[in-house]
Design an enzyme around this catalytic site. Structure first.
Site, mmCIF file in Angstrom:
data_model
loop_
_atom_site.group_PDB
_atom_site.id
_atom_site.type_symbol
_atom_site.label_atom_id
_atom_site.label_comp_id
_atom_site.label_asym_id
_atom_site.label_seq_id
_atom_site.Cartn_x
_atom_site.Cartn_y
_atom_site.Cartn_z
ATOM 1 N N GLY A 1 -18.884 -23.894 35.324
ATOM 2 C CA GLY A 1 -19.158 -22.519 34.006
ATOM 3 C C GLY A 1 -20.540 -23.264 34.009
ATOM 4 N N ASP B 1 -30.909 -24.577 36.577
ATOM 5 C CA ASP B 1 -30.201 -24.448 37.063
ATOM 6 C C ASP B 1 -30.061 -25.054 38.625
ATOM 7 O OD1 ASP B 1 -26.847 -24.073 37.316
ATOM 8 O OD2 ASP B 1 -27.169 -21.976 38.170
ATOM 9 N N GLU B 2 -28.923 -26.305 38.797
ATOM 10 C CA GLU B 2 -29.030 -26.376 40.177
ATOM 11 C C GLU B 2 -29.961 -27.949 40.330
ATOM 12 O OE1 GLU B 2 -26.078 -25.981 42.016
ATOM 13 O OE2 GLU B 2 -25.864 -23.971 42.180
ATOM 14 N N ALA B 3 -29.380 -28.687 38.709
ATOM 15 C CA ALA B 3 -30.790 -30.099 38.843
ATOM 16 C C ALA B 3 -30.428 -31.132 39.561
ATOM 17 C CB ALA B 3 -30.916 -29.870 37.370
ATOM 18 N N GLN B 4 -29.136 -30.950 39.717
ATOM 19 C CA GLN B 4 -29.171 -32.597 40.630
ATOM 20 C C GLN B 4 -29.866 -32.471 42.069
ATOM 21 O OE1 GLN B 4 -26.628 -29.727 40.597
ATOM 22 N NE2 GLN B 4 -26.336 -29.002 42.380
ATOM 23 N N CYS C 1 -8.571 -30.285 36.110
ATOM 24 C CA CYS C 1 -8.413 -30.318 37.080
ATOM 25 C C CYS C 1 -6.264 -29.783 36.788
ATOM 26 C CB CYS C 1 -7.559 -31.882 37.384
ATOM 27 S SG CYS C 1 -6.966 -32.553 38.578
ATOM 28 N N TYR D 1 -14.596 -25.887 47.074
ATOM 29 C CA TYR D 1 -15.032 -27.581 46.880
ATOM 30 C C TYR D 1 -13.430 -27.190 45.665
ATOM 31 C CZ TYR D 1 -19.597 -28.916 48.190
ATOM 32 O OH TYR D 1 -20.438 -29.197 48.854
HETATM 33 ZN ZN LIG Z 1 -5.375 -34.654 38.439
#
Ligand SMILES: [Zn+2]
Length: 192
Positions: free
Chosen positions: A14, A87-90, A145, A178
C-alpha cells in the site's frame, strides 16, 4: 529543518495509497506538492501514481538522468512547495537520493520517498540503499505473508506461480508477478 523520509515496504503493502493519502492531506490544507514516479513503472502508465484502491494522481516520471532537485527548485520558485513526494524510490540512483537530501538541507523542502527495500533476489535496490543510509526517518509500511508473519521479501513468480531466481532487477509491473513473503518462506521458495 526539513526532513527526508523513507517509507519502505514489500510489494503490495500500500505504498502508493499511503503516498496519495499524504499528498491529499497537504493539498486539502491548501499546500502545494510535487510528485515524482519512476518512468519504468507501467501499472498506471508513465507519469501516473495509481493505487490498488483506485485513486491516482499525475506525477513527473524520473529516469536515470532526471535532476529532481532542479525540477523541484524551479517549481518552488513558481509557487512555494510544502513537500516533494517520490514513488518507486527504489529506482532512484544514489546521486538522485543525494539531490533529495540537498533539497531538504539547502532548500528546506521536506521529501517523502516511498519504495521497496529489496528486489526479487533479496538484494537492496540502489535507491533504497542510499535512502536507508541518508534518510532522517525510516518508516516501515507493513504487509503480511500468507503464514501471518510480516512480509519483508518480494518473490518474483512466473505465469505458473513458480519462483523466478534470475533476471533484470527492474522488471516490475502487475501485481500477479510478485508475492510478498516473510523471509522464511522467501528462502524456502527460492532455495535460500
Ligand atoms: Zn511466511
Amino acid at each position: 529543518m526539513a526532513k527526508l523520509y523513507f517509507y519502505y515496504a514489500s510489494m503490495n503493502a500500500g505504498k502508493s495509497t499511503t503516498l496519495l493519502q499524504a499528498d491529499f492531506n497537504y493539498r486539502e490544507r491548501g499546500m502545494r506538492t510535487l510528485l515524482f514516479t519512476a518512468g519504468v513503472h507501467d501499472r498506471g502508465g508513465k507519469g501516473v501514481i495509481d493505487s490498488r484502491l483506485g485513486i491516482s494522481a499525475t506525477a513527473i516520471a524520473f529516469g536515470g538522468s532526471t535532476d529532481l532537485r532542479q525540477i523541484a527548485q524551479d517549481a518552488h520558485l513558481e509557487a512555494p512547495l510544502a513537500c516533494v513526494l517520490v514513488d518507486e524510490a527504489q529506482f532512484l540512483s544514489a546521486a538522485q537520493v543525494r539531490q533529495l537530501a540537498a533539497l531538504c538541507d539547502e532548500d528546506d523542502i521536506p521529501v517523502l520517498a516511498y519504495g521497496l527495500r529489496t528486489d526479487f533476489q533479496g538484494k537492496l535496490f540502489a535507491g533504497s540503499a542510499e535512502l536507508l543510509a541518508l534518510a532522517d526517518s525510516l518508516v516501515e509500511i507493513k504487509s503480511v505473508c500468507e503464514c501471518g508473519r510480516k512480509a519483508t521479501m518480494n518473490l518474483r513468480v512466473d505465469a505458473f506461480g513458480k519462483a523466478v531466481r534470475q533476471g533484470e532487477q527492474k522488471q516490475i509491473g502487475g501485481n500477479e508477478r510478485y508475492v510478498a513473503l516473510c523471509r522464511r518462506h522467501f528462502m524456502q521458495r527460492t532455495g535460500g
